[in-house]
Design a protein around this motif. Structure first.
Motif, short mmCIF file in Angstrom:
data_model
loop_
_atom_site.label_atom_id
_atom_site.label_comp_id
_atom_site.label_asym_id
_atom_site.label_seq_id
_atom_site.Cartn_x
_atom_site.Cartn_y
_atom_site.Cartn_z
N ARG A 87 19.96 46.18 165.67
CA ARG A 87 18.67 45.80 165.10
C ARG A 87 17.53 46.29 165.98
NH1 ARG A 87 17.87 39.87 164.37
NH2 ARG A 87 15.72 40.40 164.69
N ASP A 88 16.33 46.10 165.50
CA ASP A 88 15.11 46.44 166.24
C ASP A 88 15.17 47.83 166.87
OD1 ASP A 88 13.36 44.02 166.00
OD2 ASP A 88 15.15 43.04 166.80
N TRP A 130 19.96 38.37 168.69
CA TRP A 130 19.60 39.32 169.75
C TRP A 130 19.90 38.77 171.14
CZ3 TRP A 130 16.44 37.00 166.26
CH2 TRP A 130 15.53 36.04 166.72
N THR A 168 15.29 44.99 171.72
CA THR A 168 14.07 45.42 171.06
C THR A 168 13.32 46.49 171.88
OG1 THR A 168 14.00 43.13 170.30
CG2 THR A 168 12.12 44.49 169.72
N GLN A 183 12.48 43.99 175.67
CA GLN A 183 12.39 42.57 175.98
C GLN A 183 13.53 42.20 176.95
OE1 GLN A 183 10.75 41.58 171.51
NE2 GLN A 183 12.42 40.33 172.29
N ASP A 194 11.15 31.70 172.02
CA ASP A 194 11.80 33.01 172.13
C ASP A 194 11.26 33.67 173.40
OD1 ASP A 194 13.47 35.07 171.17
OD2 ASP A 194 11.80 36.08 170.18
N GLN A 232 6.34 40.79 173.40
CA GLN A 232 7.52 41.35 172.73
C GLN A 232 7.17 42.61 171.94
OE1 GLN A 232 9.04 38.18 170.25
NE2 GLN A 232 10.08 37.27 172.00
N ASP A 233 8.23 43.23 171.40
CA ASP A 233 8.06 44.40 170.52
C ASP A 233 7.13 45.45 171.12
OD1 ASP A 233 9.33 43.82 167.64
OD2 ASP A 233 8.57 41.95 168.49
N LYS A 248 3.64 42.10 170.64
CA LYS A 248 3.58 40.92 169.78
C LYS A 248 3.76 39.64 170.60
CE LYS A 248 7.12 38.52 167.39
NZ LYS A 248 8.56 38.55 167.30
N GLU A 291 7.13 42.48 163.66
CA GLU A 291 7.37 43.55 164.62
C GLU A 291 6.22 44.57 164.54
OE1 GLU A 291 9.63 42.80 162.20
OE2 GLU A 291 11.36 41.95 163.22
C1 AAL Z 1 12.49 40.57 166.26
C2 AAL Z 1 11.45 40.95 167.25
C3 AAL Z 1 11.86 40.47 168.63
C4 AAL Z 1 12.19 39.02 168.59
C5 AAL Z 1 13.45 39.06 167.82
C6 AAL Z 1 14.17 40.19 168.48
O1 AAL Z 1 12.74 41.32 165.19
O2 AAL Z 1 10.20 40.47 166.85
O3 AAL Z 1 13.12 41.06 168.92
O4 AAL Z 1 12.42 38.53 169.89
O5 AAL Z 1 13.10 39.31 166.43
#
Ligand code: AAL
Length: 391
Positions: A87-88, A130, A168, A183, A194, A232-233, A248, A291
């Motif tokens: 992901r991310d 994550w 991320t 992150q 978070d 973040q992000d 973010k 994001e």
């Molecule tokens: C997402 C992002 C960041 C958050 C979590 C993993 O998609 O905004 O990465 O921490 O959710």
């Protein structure tokens, strides 16, 4: 019908009397041929607003698009049992005939138990999707079939920043070197919201090896500031000769009061990838979205605003990279969108926009076996595109 002589459709200016006067003045029939300039007679709020858009049809607005999605080839997900997630993703970059992406990969024995049960997380049981992740990378010739190459940045040993999870990522190319920002968690996500700041690793080649380059690249805000709990992000672009790092922070994430939860984005600016990144005094520069997705566009910066906030599912533009205005509203936009931006790091004076990129879909699998997958999106947000394929 003369819409301006109809009492219900005129501008309400306050008192009954003023309203009557406005209505009395509103005798001009709105023409069938759309005026090119804003007319100088009383109009309803919606009619007034119509003149602030670049064209009456959304399809003729350069910052409007539809999105198409393609399932990727080459990634294995353990038959969707929830133990593997990807992901991310970062934005793809093109180096020596190949696209490269970096992303969060979780490959755990157990499936996540959820943020609310973060206290029960162990070294083997992740809290969120994550948690207990590392940053992996993959390459592709066409952006559809990917070959996973291995770990780029793994969790360092405890108690180093990021020992619990690194996730991320996004990439910066600066003076021929590569910088990954990501992150870095020191606790299972969900314990205190978070909670995490951003770390950086750098390399001479996109294949690594990656050296630790610093922690808390964008320090958390002081207590009481909007970004006190997380930065973040990370999403860097080169703009006006400097590194503009969009990021973010969520307000009140997981306090279980959803009426006070929101997401803001800020920008922090630096002359070097090692920082210091100076937060812009007008932060947050965005109060919707989730994001971060920001790219050079014409002389300014455009952004896809996704998922959260009153302005969710819009594309916005800021001529100065800071003061964003809604340019269009879109449907089914990509989540965690990471477009291929050929001029993201060239310090362009006139950004050309985007036509495709990576994104993720979360909540694949059953409720008990949730995981995320990467996907490709295509769109038409490029000034170079002669034949729009969606219009
Ligand atoms: C997402 C992002 C960041 C958050 C979590 C993993 O998609 O905004 O990465 O921490 O959710």
């Amino acid at each position: 019908m003369n819409i301006f002589s109809c009492s219900e459709t005129t501008t309400n200016t306050g008192s009954e009397n003023e309203n009557q006067t406005e209505i009395a003045k509103a005798t001009t029939v709105f023409p069938h041929k759309l005026p090119e300039e804003k007319p100088d007679f009383p109009m309803s709020a919606a009619t007034e607003r119509m003149f602030s858009y670049p064209a009456p049809r959304a399809q003729d607005n350069d910052l409007y698009t539809l999105f198409k999605y393609t399932r990727l080839k080459g990634f294995d997900y353990n038959n969707g049992d929830g133990t593997i997630t990807r992901r991310d993703p970062s934005r793809p970059i093109y180096v020596d005939g190949k696209y490269y992406i970096w992303y969060t990969k979780r490959d755990t024995k157990f499936v996540p138990i959820g943020a609310k049960r973060a206290k029960e997380a162990t070294d083997e049981i992740p809290s969120t999707d994550w948690d207990l992740s590392d940053i992996w990378y993959a390459t592709s010739a066409d952006g559809i079939t990917w070959e996973e190459q291995g770990v780029a940045v793994s969790r360092p040993a405890k108690p180093n920043q990021g020992w619990r999870s690194v996730a991320t990522p996004d990439i910066l190319v600066w003076e021929g070197k590569y910088y990954l920002y990501y992150q870095a968690f020191n606790e299972p996500s969900g314990l205190r919201g978070d909670w995490c700041p951003i770390s950086m690793s750098y390399a001479d080649s996109p294949n690594g090896p990656w050296k630790a380059g610093g922690n808390e690249m964008i320090p958390l805000g002081k207590k009481g500031e909007w970004d006190q709990d997380q930065t973040q992000d990370p999403h860097p672009i080169v703009y006006k000769g400097k590194i503009y790092m969009y990021y973010k922070a969520a307000y009140n994430k997981w306090v279980d009061k959803w009426n006070t939860y929101a997401v803001g984005h800020g920008v922090a600016i630096a002359d070097s990838p090692f920082g210091p990144f100076k937060k812009h005094p007008l932060n947050p520069v965005m109060q919707s979205g989730h994001e971060t997705t920001y790219f050079p566009y014409k002389e300014g910066v455009a952004t896809l605003v996704l998922k959260d906030g009153n302005e969710r599912e819009t594309i916005q533009y800021a001529k100065d990279g800071v003061n964003f205005e809604v340019a269009s509203s879109v449907s089914l936009p990509p989540i965690a969108a990471a477009p291929f931006v050929p001029d993201a790091f060239t310090n362009t004076k006139y950004g050309k926009g985007i036509t495709w990129g990576m994104c993720h879909f979360t909540n694949a699998g059953t409720p008990k076996q949730r995981y995320s997958i990467l996907a490709r999106f295509d769109c038409d947000l490029s000034l170079d595109y002669d034949e729009p394929f969606f219009k």
